[in-house]
Design an enzyme around this catalytic site. Sequence first.
Site: not given
Length: 434
Positions: A205, A343
């Site tokens: 990330e 998500k």
Amino acid sequence: MTGIVEVIGREILDSRGNPTVEVDVILECGAKGRAAVPSGASTGSHEAVELRDEDKGRYLGKGVLKAVNNVNTEIREALLGMDALNQVEIDKVMLELDRTPNKGRLGANAILGVSLAVAKAAAEALGQPLYKYLGGVNSKELPLPMMNILNGGAHADSAVDLQEFMIQPVGAKSFREAMQMGAEVFHHLGKILKANGDSTNVGNEGGYAPSKIQGTEGALALISEAVKAAGYELGKDITFALDAASSEFCKEVNGKYEYHFKREGGVVRTTDEMIKWYEELINKYPIVSIEDGLGEDDWDGWVKLTKAIGDRVQIVGDDLFVTNTERLKKGIELGAGNSILIKLNQIGSLTETLDAIEMAKRAGYTAVVSHRSGETEDATIADVAVATNAGQIKTGSTSRTDRMAKYNQLLRIEEELGSVAQYNGRDVFYNIKK
């Protein structure tokens, strides 16, 4: 004019080089929507099914040709001629076509790709930006970014078990200023790591993945040093957020849960010891958000954790809730957590995602719109965050184009909104003491 005339699925690659699903939806007016589906590394066991080919001779079994075929056959046939403006009905048709509780037949990756592409095509047909199409005229809040500047756990080969160490520019006056603050702290952290002879490689990330830091507190101390080096004040300008991703190192033993910190000296903590440890951390550092602080099925522990520190800290359920309204409803009834991570691929359709955000807000929970560790250039979550006035987004560090695509889209949206754009900083934590 907004009838669906074509649905095209294809296999592309995500930021980790793994296959994922991309879908184009074309309308009779010529408008086209395109969406690519992300993928997680640390996934909750209760998530909707990400359909993979399991052919070990191709992409190590991670191909998605089955899901793509489902898009190009069954789903396409069911949706041709439907009005793209009827998002709820389209998503309902796909769920009924799948006929499983977890989208295990067609695949959540197939259904979500189509769902998002339909919304994008509809927005283009109406000449509206996606956030405005989804949220209407009151979509104006730019989210506080949770910037993952140090990676651990399943996201990196670093020396810490917790998965994400994030900063939040709560003192910024605009999203653009927040990005500047976050980027400056990130770069100062890199300089400090380099000066210490540590690695400045980044994880999935975009956060640094150092190998020499001394566990969780060592990571927090380094980030504190970087904040000060950038000229910002801890707690006032910048606060911290953690994603423990505890399910990754949680074990159930004789009906009780244990947490095994293999990278931090082999320490083993019980649920009660974890809660005490978190209390010590928030008393020492400006931590205002803890995600997945306990295992995904440790419901009693979550209730205890929320009672212990939920008035001071945002207790975010990711693997606990998996963007699922049934699990969120249970959490609300029990008093487990006070926030939900959103998500889109955990639940697998746009409609269900929006339902989860709405349920959370009605219960006084906050909602944090989130990326996955395996991402693409698709920036849909930026529009979803603004459309729902969610107030918070989690989409990595200021590194890697797959992360920056979302931040840059938010910068464009802020510019487009002009004087009506809002950035609420610390006030997004409306259910805790600030």
